[in-house]
Design a protein around this motif. Structure first.
Motif, PDB file in Angstrom:
ATOM      1  N   PHE A 129       0.836  -1.204   0.000  1.00 58.80           N
ATOM      2  CA  PHE A 129       0.000   0.000   0.000  1.00 58.80           C
ATOM      3  C   PHE A 129       0.873   1.258   0.000  1.00 58.80           C
ATOM      4  CE2 PHE A 129      -2.269   3.373   2.289  1.00 58.80           C
ATOM      5  CZ  PHE A 129      -3.435   3.447   1.537  1.00 58.80           C
ATOM      6  N   VAL A 130       1.952   1.241   0.803  1.00 56.89           N
ATOM      7  CA  VAL A 130       2.851   2.393   0.875  1.00 56.89           C
ATOM      8  C   VAL A 130       3.583   2.591  -0.445  1.00 56.89           C
ATOM      9  CG1 VAL A 130       4.891   3.353   2.021  1.00 56.89           C
ATOM     10  CG2 VAL A 130       3.149   2.189   3.364  1.00 56.89           C
ATOM     11  N   GLN A 131       3.963   1.488  -1.095  1.00 58.66           N
ATOM     12  CA  GLN A 131       4.664   1.582  -2.370  1.00 58.66           C
ATOM     13  C   GLN A 131       3.782   2.178  -3.457  1.00 58.66           C
ATOM     14  OE1 GLN A 131       6.088  -2.385  -3.151  1.00 58.66           O
ATOM     15  NE2 GLN A 131       7.292  -2.455  -1.271  1.00 58.66           N
ATOM     16  N   ILE A 132       2.502   1.858  -3.431  1.00 57.77           N
ATOM     17  CA  ILE A 132       1.569   2.342  -4.442  1.00 57.77           C
ATOM     18  C   ILE A 132       1.200   3.802  -4.188  1.00 57.77           C
ATOM     19  CG2 ILE A 132      -0.773   2.063  -5.384  1.00 57.77           C
ATOM     20  CD1 ILE A 132      -0.473  -0.942  -4.798  1.00 57.77           C
ATOM     21  N   ASN A 133       1.038   4.157  -2.929  1.00 64.42           N
ATOM     22  CA  ASN A 133       0.602   5.505  -2.560  1.00 64.42           C
ATOM     23  C   ASN A 133       1.765   6.329  -2.029  1.00 64.42           C
ATOM     24  OD1 ASN A 133      -2.617   5.292  -2.568  1.00 64.42           O
ATOM     25  ND2 ASN A 133      -1.781   3.409  -1.715  1.00 64.42           N
ATOM     26  N   LYS A 134       1.738   7.625  -2.250  1.00 58.02           N
ATOM     27  CA  LYS A 134       2.763   8.509  -1.729  1.00 58.02           C
ATOM     28  C   LYS A 134       2.578   8.700  -0.224  1.00 58.02           C
ATOM     29  CE  LYS A 134       3.466  11.102  -6.013  1.00 58.02           C
ATOM     30  NZ  LYS A 134       3.442  12.437  -6.666  1.00 58.02           N
ATOM     31  N   ILE A 355       5.167   4.969  15.880  1.00 62.64           N
ATOM     32  CA  ILE A 355       6.204   4.005  15.562  1.00 62.64           C
ATOM     33  C   ILE A 355       5.720   3.025  14.507  1.00 62.64           C
ATOM     34  CG2 ILE A 355       7.583   2.106  16.482  1.00 62.64           C
ATOM     35  CD1 ILE A 355       8.504   4.928  17.245  1.00 62.64           C
ATOM     36  N   LYS A 356       4.492   2.546  14.650  1.00 57.15           N
ATOM     37  CA  LYS A 356       3.984   1.567  13.698  1.00 57.15           C
ATOM     38  C   LYS A 356       3.898   2.161  12.298  1.00 57.15           C
ATOM     39  CE  LYS A 356       3.396  -1.740  15.088  1.00 57.15           C
ATOM     40  NZ  LYS A 356       4.387  -2.831  15.227  1.00 57.15           N
ATOM     41  N   LEU A 357       3.388   3.383  12.192  1.00 61.82           N
ATOM     42  CA  LEU A 357       3.290   4.031  10.882  1.00 61.82           C
ATOM     43  C   LEU A 357       4.673   4.320  10.305  1.00 61.82           C
ATOM     44  CD1 LEU A 357       0.303   6.471  11.460  1.00 61.82           C
ATOM     45  CD2 LEU A 357       0.393   4.665   9.763  1.00 61.82           C
ATOM     46  N   VAL A 358       5.582   4.795  11.142  1.00 62.17           N
ATOM     47  CA  VAL A 358       6.949   5.076  10.687  1.00 62.17           C
ATOM     48  C   VAL A 358       7.617   3.795  10.202  1.00 62.17           C
ATOM     49  CG1 VAL A 358       9.262   5.696  11.468  1.00 62.17           C
ATOM     50  CG2 VAL A 358       7.336   7.155  12.049  1.00 62.17           C
ATOM     51  N   ALA A 359       7.462   2.718  10.969  1.00 65.94           N
ATOM     52  CA  ALA A 359       8.084   1.447  10.592  1.00 65.94           C
ATOM     53  C   ALA A 359       7.537   0.947   9.259  1.00 65.94           C
ATOM     54  CB  ALA A 359       7.846   0.410  11.693  1.00 65.94           C
ATOM     55  N   ILE A 360       6.216   1.058   9.070  1.00 65.87           N
ATOM     56  CA  ILE A 360       5.589   0.621   7.814  1.00 65.87           C
ATOM     57  C   ILE A 360       6.132   1.431   6.637  1.00 65.87           C
ATOM     58  CG2 ILE A 360       3.414   0.607   6.519  1.00 65.87           C
ATOM     59  CD1 ILE A 360       2.021  -0.057   9.206  1.00 65.87           C
ATOM     60  N   ILE A 361       6.172   2.759   6.810  1.00 64.26           N
ATOM     61  CA  ILE A 361       6.609   3.646   5.721  1.00 64.26           C
ATOM     62  C   ILE A 361       8.086   3.423   5.396  1.00 64.26           C
ATOM     63  CG2 ILE A 361       6.999   6.061   5.088  1.00 64.26           C
ATOM     64  CD1 ILE A 361       4.440   6.719   6.706  1.00 64.26           C
ATOM     65  N   LEU A 362       8.928   3.371   6.434  1.00 63.19           N
ATOM     66  CA  LEU A 362      10.358   3.185   6.199  1.00 63.19           C
ATOM     67  C   LEU A 362      10.660   1.826   5.578  1.00 63.19           C
ATOM     68  CD1 LEU A 362      11.965   4.746   9.415  1.00 63.19           C
ATOM     69  CD2 LEU A 362      11.896   5.723   7.116  1.00 63.19           C
ATOM     70  N   GLN A 363       9.948   0.797   6.018  1.00 64.06           N
ATOM     71  CA  GLN A 363      10.177  -0.538   5.467  1.00 64.06           C
ATOM     72  C   GLN A 363       9.810  -0.591   3.992  1.00 64.06           C
ATOM     73  OE1 GLN A 363      11.267  -3.738   7.549  1.00 64.06           O
ATOM     74  NE2 GLN A 363      12.083  -3.419   5.518  1.00 64.06           N
ATOM     75  N   ALA A 364       8.733   0.127   3.615  1.00 60.56           N
ATOM     76  CA  ALA A 364       8.322   0.163   2.218  1.00 60.56           C
ATOM     77  C   ALA A 364       9.290   0.999   1.387  1.00 60.56           C
ATOM     78  CB  ALA A 364       6.912   0.729   2.105  1.00 60.56           C
ATOM     79  N   GLU A 365       9.769   2.107   1.967  1.00 53.56           N
ATOM     80  CA  GLU A 365      10.707   2.980   1.250  1.00 53.56           C
ATOM     81  C   GLU A 365      12.072   2.316   1.089  1.00 53.56           C
ATOM     82  OE1 GLU A 365      10.688   6.529   0.299  1.00 53.56           O
ATOM     83  OE2 GLU A 365       8.538   6.202   0.161  1.00 53.56           O
ATOM     84  N   PHE A 366      12.489   1.560   2.134  1.00 51.25           N
ATOM     85  CA  PHE A 366      13.813   0.934   2.109  1.00 51.25           C
ATOM     86  C   PHE A 366      13.667  -0.550   2.461  1.00 51.25           C
ATOM     87  CE2 PHE A 366      14.112   5.270   3.937  1.00 51.25           C
ATOM     88  CZ  PHE A 366      14.683   5.914   2.830  1.00 51.25           C
TER      89      PHE A 366
END
Length: 443
Positions: A129-134, A355-366
């Motif tokens: 979801f993070v990869q598809i959406n900005k 933390i959960k949102l940051v972890a999800i976003i960072l994991q998708a970005e990297f």
């Protein structure tokens, strides 16, 4: 029936199901019509205008005019926190979805979500979801406060700055400190004396010595019970938790408060993990380990029961919780895999929206970067161990020190506990062998 929210009522009345059963009878359980029933409920929530609602209901061709009339008279409001995708489309290793497991197995939602396969699939869905959406679009729709959104944006910008300073090289690891829990700052309840008075009034004199009752009665103020030694003394009916020996109120300074599960096993300073015992007994206990193994079968002559039976007596009379009884009676060598992971999780993991949102976003970005989640309490322990004092009044440098300590703790956990990485490295979901977990903890 146990597990109700307030001991009396259920949170859910099944009112929607009952409404529709009154209209459709046994057809409400027809699996071929479940999707249509869900549409009706959704439309009832979305369309406030009854005419529009009726017009939408006509799209379901098998509904009779009378059924349309009855359904349109039922209005529902509000939305659940859990999506249809989560409940019905995320499955375990056997292809069973979350809703089916909740319905057919004696599991709570938390237990189901702890399933390694389900956790991995949820993580994969979030990453996709993070990869598809900005990121900005995700934050706009995220169900969290503006302050949290601001914090998340700042984190992403800091990471981008670090990568830019490293000439585009992405970090192999990112350690994130979890929000500090307010659990340790909880106020002492002002009802301790009332609580004890209520319990003592129900206990017969055959079990509880009258002198202990009089000692509690002579306490003029609840403030004295703010001292845990005194409170535990009365919670244990004036007896040593490990031997059943009678203690003396005048000799409290000669007794110790002991952790049932030692701090080397889990850092738990709650009353559910602490008891009052004599100093010599406490000194010996470090050699024996868990109380159930050494003291449980000891006989308490004046009570005519064993120490383990005494613990059960305390629990039955409301002096200790069921959790404390379980702690006292648990043999660590026989802890099941679920309970073992529970100990580890309480030690290493603490959830928060940011933390959960940051972890999800960072994991998708990297996707090749390991996100290590560090509990703030571990930083505090490190500060105390090395006398690294924090003064917020001088400047903001303490934030930089906290960040540095977070990387140290994260790297320490990663290097020293390789078998436990799935419990603090975001996105790793490995199913453990029960014996391996227990051997590792003992080592």
């Amino acid at each position: 029936i146990e597990g109700r929210s307030d001991g009396i009522n259920f949170n859910n009345s099944f009112s929607t199901y009952i409404d529709y059963r009154n209209i459709f009878g046994d057809e409400i359980d027809n699996p071929n019509k479940q999707a249509d029933f869900e549409k009706m409920i959704e439309w009832s929530t979305v369309f406030e205008d009854r005419k529009i609602f009726k017009r939408k209901l006509k799209e379901i061709t098998w509904l009779t005019p009378e059924q349309i009339k009855q359904v349109s008279s039922k209005r529902y409001s509000g939305w659940g926190r859990l999506s249809k995708k989560l409940l019905t489309q995320i499955t375990d290793e056997n292809g069973v979805n979350i809703l089916q497991r909740l319905w057919n197995e004696p599991e709570t939602l938390t237990e189901v979500l702890a399933n390694p396969v389900i956790k991995r699939k949820i993580s994969e869905a979030n990453s996709l979801f993070v990869q598809i959406n900005k990121v900005e679009n995700i934050l706009d729709d995220a169900y969290t406060s503006p302050q949290n959104k601001k914090a998340i944006r700042q984190v992403i910008r800091v990471v981008d700055d670090i990568i830019a300073a490293a000439h585009g090289k992405k970090p192999s690891q990112i350690a994130i400190e979890f929000a500090r829990s307010s659990q340790n700052k909880a106020k002492v309840p002002d009802t301790r004396k009332k609580q004890l008075d209520k319990i003592y009034n129900k206990i017969s004199s055959e079990i509880l010595d009258s002198s202990i009752k009089n000692e509690l009665k002579n306490l003029k103020s609840n403030k004295y019970l703010s001292k845990d030694k005194l409170f535990l003394y009365f919670k244990q009916m004036g007896r040593d938790a490990y031997t059943g020996d009678k203690l003396s109120l005048d000799q409290l300074q000669n007794y110790d408060i002991d952790h049932i599960f030692p701090r080397s096993f889990i850092k738990d300073d709650s009353l559910d993990n602490r008891v009052l015992t004599q100093k010599p007994i406490n000194a010996k206990k470090s050699d024996y380990g868990i109380p159930a193994l050494e003291f449980g079968n000891k006989y308490v002559p004046d009570l005519g029961i064993t120490v383990k039976e005494m613990w059960k007596l305390w629990q039955e009379n409301g002096l200790i919780s069921k959790s404390k009884l379980i702690n006292l009676c648990t043999n660590p060598k026989k802890i099941g895999s679920k309970r073992a992971s529970g100990f580890i999780n309480r030690q290493l993991v603490e959830t928060s929206q940011v933390i959960k949102l940051v972890a999800i976003i960072l994991q998708a970005e990297f996707p090749d970067t390991e996100i290590i989640e560090v509990k703030a309490l571990q930083n505090t322990t490190l500060r105390e161990s090395f006398h690294l004092y924090k003064n917020r009044s001088v400047n903001d440098y303490h934030h930089a020190i906290d960040a540095y300590l977070t990387t140290i703790v994260g790297n320490y956990l990663y290097q020293v506990y390789p078998k436990l990485r799935p419990y603090f490295v975001y996105g790793q979901f490995k199913k453990f062998n029960q014996e391996k977990i227990l051997i590792y903890l003992n080592d």
